[in-house]
Design an enzyme around this catalytic site. Structure first.
Site, PDB file in Angstrom:
ATOM      1  N   GLY A  48      -3.253  24.189  26.833  1.00 38.66           N
ATOM      2  CA  GLY A  48      -2.949  25.621  26.986  1.00 38.66           C
ATOM      3  C   GLY A  48      -3.061  26.343  25.652  1.00 38.66           C
ATOM      4  CD  GLU A  83      -0.043  28.789  26.978  1.00 40.07           C
ATOM      5  OE1 GLU A  83      -0.476  27.674  26.715  1.00 40.07           O
ATOM      6  OE2 GLU A  83      -0.182  29.333  28.092  1.00 40.07           O
TER       7      GLU A  83
HETATM    8  C1  LIG Z   1       4.125  37.998  28.484  1.00 38.70           C
HETATM    9  C2  LIG Z   1       4.741  36.638  28.436  1.00 38.70           C
HETATM   10  C3  LIG Z   1       4.314  35.668  29.319  1.00 38.70           C
HETATM   11  C4  LIG Z   1       4.890  34.390  29.307  1.00 38.70           C
HETATM   12  N1  LIG Z   1       4.495  33.456  30.234  1.00 38.70           N
HETATM   13  C5  LIG Z   1       5.200  32.299  30.358  1.00 38.70           C
HETATM   14  C6  LIG Z   1       4.917  31.407  31.431  1.00 38.70           C
HETATM   15  O1  LIG Z   1       4.018  31.629  32.261  1.00 38.70           O
HETATM   16  N2  LIG Z   1       5.680  30.290  31.554  1.00 38.70           N
HETATM   17  C7  LIG Z   1       6.685  29.986  30.687  1.00 38.70           C
HETATM   18  O2  LIG Z   1       7.325  28.945  30.848  1.00 38.70           O
HETATM   19  N3  LIG Z   1       6.975  30.828  29.634  1.00 38.70           N
HETATM   20  C8  LIG Z   1       6.265  31.969  29.473  1.00 38.70           C
HETATM   21  N4  LIG Z   1       6.548  32.845  28.440  1.00 38.70           N
HETATM   22  C9  LIG Z   1       7.676  32.541  27.554  1.00 38.70           C
HETATM   23  C10 LIG Z   1       7.279  32.204  26.125  1.00 38.70           C
HETATM   24  O3  LIG Z   1       6.695  30.929  26.090  1.00 38.70           O
HETATM   25  C11 LIG Z   1       8.549  32.315  25.278  1.00 38.70           C
HETATM   26  O4  LIG Z   1       8.830  33.705  25.145  1.00 38.70           O
HETATM   27  C12 LIG Z   1       8.401  31.665  23.927  1.00 38.70           C
HETATM   28  O5  LIG Z   1       8.330  30.268  24.052  1.00 38.70           O
HETATM   29  C13 LIG Z   1       9.549  32.008  22.968  1.00 38.70           C
HETATM   30  O6  LIG Z   1      10.788  31.843  23.562  1.00 38.70           O
HETATM   31  P1  LIG Z   1      11.877  33.026  23.472  1.00 38.70           P
HETATM   32  O7  LIG Z   1      11.209  34.282  23.913  1.00 38.70           O
HETATM   33  O8  LIG Z   1      13.100  32.597  24.191  1.00 38.70           O
HETATM   34  O9  LIG Z   1      12.186  33.181  21.923  1.00 38.70           O
HETATM   35  P2  LIG Z   1      13.284  32.350  21.075  1.00 38.70           P
HETATM   36  O10 LIG Z   1      13.128  30.907  21.325  1.00 38.70           O
HETATM   37  O11 LIG Z   1      14.614  32.974  21.306  1.00 38.70           O
HETATM   38  O12 LIG Z   1      12.815  32.666  19.601  1.00 38.70           O
HETATM   39  C14 LIG Z   1      13.140  33.885  18.913  1.00 38.70           C
HETATM   40  C15 LIG Z   1      12.491  33.833  17.529  1.00 38.70           C
HETATM   41  O13 LIG Z   1      13.053  32.762  16.773  1.00 38.70           O
HETATM   42  C16 LIG Z   1      12.035  31.902  16.316  1.00 38.70           C
HETATM   43  N5  LIG Z   1      12.521  30.522  16.301  1.00 38.70           N
HETATM   44  C17 LIG Z   1      13.149  29.838  17.300  1.00 38.70           C
HETATM   45  N6  LIG Z   1      13.432  28.583  16.906  1.00 38.70           N
HETATM   46  C18 LIG Z   1      12.962  28.454  15.642  1.00 38.70           C
HETATM   47  C19 LIG Z   1      12.960  27.406  14.676  1.00 38.70           C
HETATM   48  N7  LIG Z   1      13.447  26.188  14.952  1.00 38.70           N
HETATM   49  N8  LIG Z   1      12.418  27.649  13.452  1.00 38.70           N
HETATM   50  C20 LIG Z   1      11.898  28.857  13.158  1.00 38.70           C
HETATM   51  N9  LIG Z   1      11.873  29.886  14.022  1.00 38.70           N
HETATM   52  C21 LIG Z   1      12.395  29.693  15.249  1.00 38.70           C
HETATM   53  C22 LIG Z   1      10.897  32.067  17.314  1.00 38.70           C
HETATM   54  O14 LIG Z   1       9.657  31.678  16.751  1.00 38.70           O
HETATM   55  C23 LIG Z   1      10.989  33.565  17.590  1.00 38.70           C
HETATM   56  O15 LIG Z   1      10.338  34.281  16.577  1.00 38.70           O
HETATM   57  C24 LIG Z   1       5.928  34.098  28.385  1.00 38.70           C
HETATM   58  C25 LIG Z   1       6.332  35.086  27.467  1.00 38.70           C
HETATM   59  C26 LIG Z   1       5.763  36.331  27.487  1.00 38.70           C
HETATM   60  C27 LIG Z   1       6.247  37.364  26.509  1.00 38.70           C
END
Ligand SMILES: Cc1cc2nc3c(=O)[nH]c(=O)nc-3n(C[C@H](O)[C@H](O)[C@H](O)COP(=O)(O)OP(=O)(O)OC[C@H]3O[C@@H](n4cnc5c(N)ncnc54)[C@H](O)[C@@H]3O)c2cc1C
Length: 386
Positions: A244, A366
């Site tokens: 992906g 992803e």
């Molecule tokens: C339009 C869209 C479509 C999507 N489609 C899918 C889908 O089809 N299926 C699915 O399962 N998911 C999907 N997602 C979800 C996407 O994969 C997640 O939004 C992403 O993995 C980040 O998770 P979060 O938004 O909870 O951010 P968080 O995990 O809360 O992260 C917030 C910030 O903190 C940073 N961060 C977190 N942990 C660390 C670390 N250890 N070190 C440094 N920085 C860190 C992150 O990089 C980010 O900048 C989609 C998201 C969007 C916006």
């Protein structure tokens, strides 16, 4: 064979690329702005793409898959994204879900689901993220409990691409204890009792595909819908994401190349200070850098795709490096292309601001690009960390 051949596409690959480019130019690009504006999910067009073999690019051919490799897939998603990154990215998600069934499903599951998925008569979504588990996906809370011949699922999946329209949902849910080892993978049909969907999220880009929560309230599915072994779900989800991530990186390359092409054309037309923009050296240097960085990202991504095909031990790291670099480069190239268009770049009609909006999310989903750095550095430093 000369060393240069290592970096050139062969005849078959060029034919695949051309087929996808033609489809993108004729069936996607002319409508992309309208789909974005109307938030239209072009399922019929995706089915046309599937009829050409793009619904299961790296699924085995006994169930109607195309049986190609990851580099072929990258070429296809790059080409489709030059017409619309959002549509290309959704076809990629469907391909990822299909591959997970092909790779980890039983023979009966493969025969039951994949033929209709290959034509995209059945469309699939991938459900890992939850409201309180994004980057830390192994903390997911959705539970699946065995009841006789069924599993009963409870939980909420957040940000699910295609949700509400897709027919099938590959849901990662907890069947065991805490952590990655307690997660299993399930195929949940849309019409299973207890499955519902949130509202279509209002978002910056990717408007040509819906994003909704998937709500599982005592959702009941047959136990035979577990994909892979109990406790293998997280591994399946992560292996799906290796591919992906390549595909999303390829979508960034395709979108950014289209934006660069528009900028180059515009520089030959737009006049300022009595000259074409193309005559200003500052802008000449800018497009030179854009092209250079795009080609560097492309070469890295193609190499990562070859590594995933060859199943090398470091393929996951290479996929993470390629995703990080291609999506960051793609966004910055598209953003520079907008700048070259001046105020017109900010207007929807020119098609560049849509690309910028679409490519922005590739740095987030992803696995965010911070998580890509985590994967890369963990592998690089393994053994050296306390
Ligand atoms: C339009 C869209 C479509 C999507 N489609 C899918 C889908 O089809 N299926 C699915 O399962 N998911 C999907 N997602 C979800 C996407 O994969 C997640 O939004 C992403 O993995 C980040 O998770 P979060 O938004 O909870 O951010 P968080 O995990 O809360 O992260 C917030 C910030 O903190 C940073 N961060 C977190 N942990 C660390 C670390 N250890 N070190 C440094 N920085 C860190 C992150 O990089 C980010 O900048 C989609 C998201 C969007 C916006």
């Amino acid at each position: 064979m000369s060393q240069l051949d290592l970096f050139e596409l062969n005849e078959d690959q060029r034919a695949i690329q051309e087929m996808a480019q033609d489809f993108s130019r004729d069936k996607i690009a002319p409508f992309a702005l309208e789909w974005d504006e109307k938030e239209h999910f072009p399922v019929d067009v995706m089915r046309e793409a599937a009829a050409l073999g793009m619904g299961g690019i790296y699924v085995r051919d006994d169930v109607g898959g195309t049986g190609l490799g990851r580099l072929d897939a990258a070429l296809i998603f790059e080409a489709l994204a030059s017409g619309c990154p959002a549509v290309s990215a959704f076809i990629s998600i469907h391909n990822m879900a299909s591959w997970m069934i092909d790779r980890f499903g039983t023979e009966a599951q493969r025969q039951k689901w994949l033929p209709s998925m290959m034509t995209m008569d059945l469309i699939a979504s991938y459900c890992l993220t939850e409201p309180s588990a994004g980057s830390d996906a192994a903390a997911l809370k959705t539970k699946a409990v065995r009841e006789g011949d069924d599993f009963v699922l409870n939980g909420t999946k957040q940000f699910i691409s295609g949700a509400g329209t897709s027919d099938l949902y590959l849901v990662m849910a907890r069947t065991g204890g805490d952590g990655a080892g307690g997660v299993s993978c399930f195929l949940v049909p849309k019409d299973a009792p207890g499955v519902s969907f949130g509202a279509n999220e209002k978002k910056m880009g990717w408007k040509a595909q819906p994003t909704r929560t998937v709500i599982l309230e005592d959702a009941r599915i047959p136990a035979e819908n577990m994909i892979g072994e109990e406790g293998q779900g997280f591994k399946i989800a992560m292996m799906g994401l290796d591919g992906g991530r390549l595909n999303i990186g390829a979508c960034s390359l395709g979108g950014a190349q289209a934006a660069l092409d528009k900028a180059v054309t515009y520089m030959g037309e737009r006049k300022a200070f009595g000259k074409n923009l193309a005559q200003f050296q500052a802008l000449q240097f800018k497009v030179a850098d854009m092209l250079t960085e795009l080609e560097a990202a492309r070469t890295l991504l193609y190499k990562a795709a070859c590594k995933l095909d060859a199943k090398t031990h470091d393929a996951t790291r290479w996929c993470a490096m390629a995703k990080r670099f291609a999506t960051d480069t793609g966004f910055s190239v598209a953003n520079e292309a907008l700048q070259i268009h001046g105020g017109y770049g900010y207007l929807a009609d020119y098609g560049v601001e849509k690309i910028v909006r679409d490519l922005r999310v590739h740095q987030i989903l992803e696995g965010t690009n911070e998580i890509m750095r985590l994967i890369i550095s963990r592998d690089l430093l393994k053994g050296g960390q306390a």
